[in-house]
Scaffold this motif. Structure first.
Motif, PDB file in Angstrom:
ATOM      1  N   THR A  66       0.208  -1.637   0.532  1.00 49.72           N
ATOM      2  CA  THR A  66      -0.976  -0.905   0.999  1.00 49.72           C
ATOM      3  C   THR A  66      -0.888  -0.671   2.511  1.00 49.72           C
ATOM      4  O   THR A  66      -1.389   0.325   3.013  1.00 49.72           O
ATOM      5  CB  THR A  66      -2.301  -1.639   0.671  1.00 49.72           C
ATOM      6  OG1 THR A  66      -2.155  -2.999   1.086  1.00 49.72           O
ATOM      7  CG2 THR A  66      -2.626  -1.587  -0.790  1.00 49.72           C
ATOM      8  N   SER A  67      -0.232  -1.569   3.225  1.00 51.24           N
ATOM      9  CA  SER A  67      -0.139  -1.305   4.668  1.00 51.24           C
ATOM     10  C   SER A  67       0.991  -0.328   5.012  1.00 51.24           C
ATOM     11  O   SER A  67       0.979   0.259   6.085  1.00 51.24           O
ATOM     12  CB  SER A  67      -0.013  -2.605   5.468  1.00 51.24           C
ATOM     13  OG  SER A  67       1.049  -3.372   4.988  1.00 51.24           O
ATOM     14  N   GLY A 123       1.438   2.363   3.267  1.00 57.30           N
ATOM     15  CA  GLY A 123       0.691   3.612   3.167  1.00 57.30           C
ATOM     16  C   GLY A 123       1.320   4.677   2.311  1.00 57.30           C
ATOM     17  O   GLY A 123       1.378   4.527   1.101  1.00 57.30           O
ATOM     18  N   SER A 124       1.841   5.730   2.926  1.00 55.77           N
ATOM     19  CA  SER A 124       2.203   6.937   2.181  1.00 55.77           C
ATOM     20  C   SER A 124       3.460   6.778   1.337  1.00 55.77           C
ATOM     21  O   SER A 124       4.287   5.893   1.578  1.00 55.77           O
ATOM     22  CB  SER A 124       2.425   8.085   3.153  1.00 55.77           C
ATOM     23  OG  SER A 124       3.621   7.831   3.869  1.00 55.77           O
ATOM     24  N   PHE A 132       0.891   0.773  -4.554  1.00 57.67           N
ATOM     25  CA  PHE A 132       1.001   2.184  -4.186  1.00 57.67           C
ATOM     26  C   PHE A 132      -0.225   2.960  -4.645  1.00 57.67           C
ATOM     27  O   PHE A 132      -0.796   3.759  -3.904  1.00 57.67           O
ATOM     28  CB  PHE A 132       2.276   2.790  -4.783  1.00 57.67           C
ATOM     29  CG  PHE A 132       2.373   4.260  -4.535  1.00 57.67           C
ATOM     30  CD1 PHE A 132       2.595   4.736  -3.254  1.00 57.67           C
ATOM     31  CD2 PHE A 132       2.220   5.163  -5.572  1.00 57.67           C
ATOM     32  CE1 PHE A 132       2.661   6.098  -3.012  1.00 57.67           C
ATOM     33  CE2 PHE A 132       2.286   6.525  -5.331  1.00 57.67           C
ATOM     34  CZ  PHE A 132       2.504   6.990  -4.049  1.00 57.67           C
ATOM     35  N   THR A 139      -3.329   2.832  -2.641  1.00 61.05           N
ATOM     36  CA  THR A 139      -3.392   3.752  -1.497  1.00 61.05           C
ATOM     37  C   THR A 139      -3.781   5.161  -1.933  1.00 61.05           C
ATOM     38  O   THR A 139      -4.196   5.969  -1.116  1.00 61.05           O
ATOM     39  CB  THR A 139      -2.041   3.835  -0.747  1.00 61.05           C
ATOM     40  OG1 THR A 139      -1.073   4.467  -1.615  1.00 61.05           O
ATOM     41  CG2 THR A 139      -1.519   2.475  -0.352  1.00 61.05           C
ATOM     42  N   GLN A 140      -3.625   5.456  -3.203  1.00 58.89           N
ATOM     43  CA  GLN A 140      -3.961   6.799  -3.698  1.00 58.89           C
ATOM     44  C   GLN A 140      -5.387   6.861  -4.258  1.00 58.89           C
ATOM     45  O   GLN A 140      -5.804   7.904  -4.755  1.00 58.89           O
ATOM     46  CB  GLN A 140      -2.992   7.222  -4.821  1.00 58.89           C
ATOM     47  CG  GLN A 140      -1.520   7.118  -4.459  1.00 58.89           C
ATOM     48  CD  GLN A 140      -1.127   8.058  -3.347  1.00 58.89           C
ATOM     49  OE1 GLN A 140      -1.376   9.251  -3.425  1.00 58.89           O
ATOM     50  NE2 GLN A 140      -0.550   7.519  -2.279  1.00 58.89           N
ATOM     51  N   LYS A 188     -10.423   2.069  -2.409  1.00 54.62           N
ATOM     52  CA  LYS A 188      -9.178   1.857  -1.675  1.00 54.62           C
ATOM     53  C   LYS A 188      -9.344   0.722  -0.663  1.00 54.62           C
ATOM     54  O   LYS A 188      -8.562  -0.228  -0.643  1.00 54.62           O
ATOM     55  CB  LYS A 188      -8.787   3.162  -0.972  1.00 54.62           C
ATOM     56  CG  LYS A 188      -7.547   3.065  -0.157  1.00 54.62           C
ATOM     57  CD  LYS A 188      -7.177   4.433   0.395  1.00 54.62           C
ATOM     58  CE  LYS A 188      -6.187   4.288   1.521  1.00 54.62           C
ATOM     59  NZ  LYS A 188      -5.796   5.572   2.058  1.00 54.62           N
ATOM     60  N   GLN A 189     -10.400   0.820   0.138  1.00 51.01           N
ATOM     61  CA  GLN A 189     -10.597  -0.203   1.167  1.00 51.01           C
ATOM     62  C   GLN A 189     -10.948  -1.560   0.556  1.00 51.01           C
ATOM     63  O   GLN A 189     -10.446  -2.606   0.971  1.00 51.01           O
ATOM     64  CB  GLN A 189     -11.689   0.249   2.138  1.00 51.01           C
ATOM     65  CG  GLN A 189     -11.637  -0.458   3.493  1.00 51.01           C
ATOM     66  CD  GLN A 189     -10.229  -0.415   4.103  1.00 51.01           C
ATOM     67  OE1 GLN A 189      -9.588   0.635   4.107  1.00 51.01           O
ATOM     68  NE2 GLN A 189      -9.717  -1.548   4.564  1.00 51.01           N
ATOM     69  N   THR A 227      -7.786  -3.052  -0.909  1.00 47.77           N
ATOM     70  CA  THR A 227      -6.867  -3.435   0.163  1.00 47.77           C
ATOM     71  C   THR A 227      -7.332  -4.748   0.785  1.00 47.77           C
ATOM     72  O   THR A 227      -6.550  -5.691   0.964  1.00 47.77           O
ATOM     73  CB  THR A 227      -6.811  -2.325   1.242  1.00 47.77           C
ATOM     74  OG1 THR A 227      -6.434  -1.116   0.598  1.00 47.77           O
ATOM     75  CG2 THR A 227      -5.809  -2.660   2.322  1.00 47.77           C
ATOM     76  N   LYS A 281       4.172  -6.236   6.617  1.00 46.34           N
ATOM     77  CA  LYS A 281       4.456  -4.966   5.961  1.00 46.34           C
ATOM     78  C   LYS A 281       5.931  -4.913   5.517  1.00 46.34           C
ATOM     79  O   LYS A 281       6.242  -4.604   4.376  1.00 46.34           O
ATOM     80  CB  LYS A 281       4.184  -3.853   6.986  1.00 46.34           C
ATOM     81  CG  LYS A 281       4.153  -2.479   6.441  1.00 46.34           C
ATOM     82  CD  LYS A 281       3.682  -1.516   7.522  1.00 46.34           C
ATOM     83  CE  LYS A 281       4.889  -1.002   8.297  1.00 46.34           C
ATOM     84  NZ  LYS A 281       4.535  -0.027   9.327  1.00 46.34           N
TER      85      LYS A 281
END
Ligand code: ASP
Length: 418
Positions: free
Chosen positions: A64-65, A67-68, A158, A161-162, A168-169, A172, A287
């Motif tokens: 999650t950290s 990200g993309s 993953f 994050t989507q 999402k928050q 996380t 990360k």
């Protein structure tokens, strides 16, 4: 002044060795094997208790950290390039050494019976690869199947994050929280490492002793020297030139994990310490380490890969079977696959040798030749496995532009602590 953990572990290791030898000399090995060893079992159970929740929370919070999808793909590509290339370097060093020293030519070594169920394991590599996709992720976690657990955790992280707000928050934060708790718990269990290491070392020596070692000295020396070259030449060169990291400072940062790997013979059991050392002492981010380390503990095994190659070549030499260049290349390739497929547990590598033996048509009973000393070589190769995982993490961390690394070349020369 409180003694640093790695010193405590080192002293425990030496004391364990001495105690193990004493027990054989003075004939109380039964006491060591049955009673003292219990402390080792308690310690290992403690470590194993935290592996699954640690891996799940560490990977999910790590992903999650990151990200993309783009970042994740880049990280994945770098990580696998590192795993594969260092394992191949290791195998090649092993292959060269075993051809130079030829420990098996004319060797007089006794054949022990190969462990039961060995032949059945020979076909398991394909299954291992397919088994990465769990049919039931919870069952995978419950049964400590590490690769499928990692696979699911990566996907889960993953897709967090989507997800849309507020989930999402929330998720996380939730997994970050669990990870923090797991690290605290890890901290606590690590306090007992010296006791565990003492017990495990004395038990290994009480069980193994010197007698079994002697006929296999040349073979052990080949494995050990090849491992040493990989650990003190190849990987340090990568650390120094690719990441700008001081290998000595990095070794010092990792010492508690390396000593634990040596005495537990398990990359997976050592994982909690590896994460702790890489983040706290080497300064890599969660990360990066949460992506590279859990995966590395099962997939990236340079020491095991090297050992697989040397062992298979040794068996061929003992049986007087000349392997052509092409066959030796098959050994290299299957040694790589076997190291990827081996679990991060004691003696996993020994079982995987059958994959190579059957690939080049060597007798499976050959495993019986090297059985007696496997435990000792297992300690060495596991330490190299963990050393490579940790080196990969800082190399990738540096390439990702991380600025918090504490083992940098420049940082060390500035403080003059190298
Ligand atoms: N014991 C090794 C590890 O956990 C695997 C092997 O047996 O080679 O890394």
């Amino acid at each position: 002044m409180k003694l640093k953990l790695h010193w405590q572990i080192f002293i425990a290791l030496v004391l364990g060795l001495t105690f193990g030898f004493m027990s054989r000399g003075m004939h109380f090995e039964g006491f060591v094997i049955n009673k003292v060893a219990v402390f080792g079992v308690v310690f290992l159970r403690g470590l194993r208790m935290i592996i699954v929740p640690l891996i799940v929370s560490s990977i999910i919070s790590g992903v999650t950290s990151i990200g993309s999808a783009k970042n994740l793909g880049r990280m994945g590509l770098k990580t696998f390039t590192y795993y594969i290339s260092t394992s191949l370097f290791a195998i090649i060093v092993g292959l060269v050494m075993v051809n130079l020293i030829q420990p098996g030519v004319g060797a007089q070594v006794g054949l022990q019976a190969a462990p039961e169920g060995l032949a059945a394991n020979a076909q398991k590599l394909g299954d291992t690869l397919l088994g990465i996709i769990p049919t039931n992720p919870l069952a995978a976690m419950v049964n400590s199947q590490i690769l499928p657990t990692i696979f699911f955790s990566l996907l889960f992280g993953f897709f967090i994050t989507q997800s849309p707000a507020p989930y999402k928050q929330q998720l996380t934060d939730f997994f970050q929280g669990i990870f923090e708790v797991m690290m605290k718990l890890t901290h606590f269990i690590i306090l007992f490492t010296p006791i565990g290491v003492f017990a495990l070392m004395s038990k290994t020596i009480a069980q193994t002793g010197f007698d079994v070692i002697l006929p296999l000295v040349a073979y052990m020396a080949t494995v050990a020297s090849a491992l040493l070259i990989h650990a003190v030449v190849t990987l340090p060169i990568l650390l120094y030139f690719v990441a700008g990291v001081n290998p000595l400072a990095h070794a010092r940062a990792m010492s508690a994990a390396l000593l634990t790997a040596f005495s537990t013979s398990s990359s997976s059991a050592t994982l909690p310490l590896t994460i702790e050392c890489v983040e706290e002492n080497a300064g890599a981010s969660n990360k990066t380490s949460s992506f590279v380390l859990p995966l590395g503990a099962t997939v990236n095994m340079d020491g095991t890969a090297l050992y697989e190659c040397v062992a298979a070549m040794f068996i061929a030499q003992v049986y007087g079977i000349e392997l052509s260049f092409g066959q030796q290349m098959i050994v290299v390739f299957t040694a790589l696959l076997a190291s990827i497929g081996a679990a991060g547990i004691p003696m996993a590598g020994l079982v995987m040798i059958t994959v190579i033996l059957s690939a080049v048509g060597l007798p499976l009973e050959g495993v019986g030749l090297i059985l007696a000393v496997d435990r000792i070589l297992d300690m060495m190769r596991t330490a190299v496995n963990v050393w490579s995982d940790s080196s990969g993490t800082v190399i990738i961390a540096k390439s990702e532009g991380e600025t918090g690394l504490k083992v940098l070349r420049s940082a060390v020369s500035q403080t003059g602590s190298a």
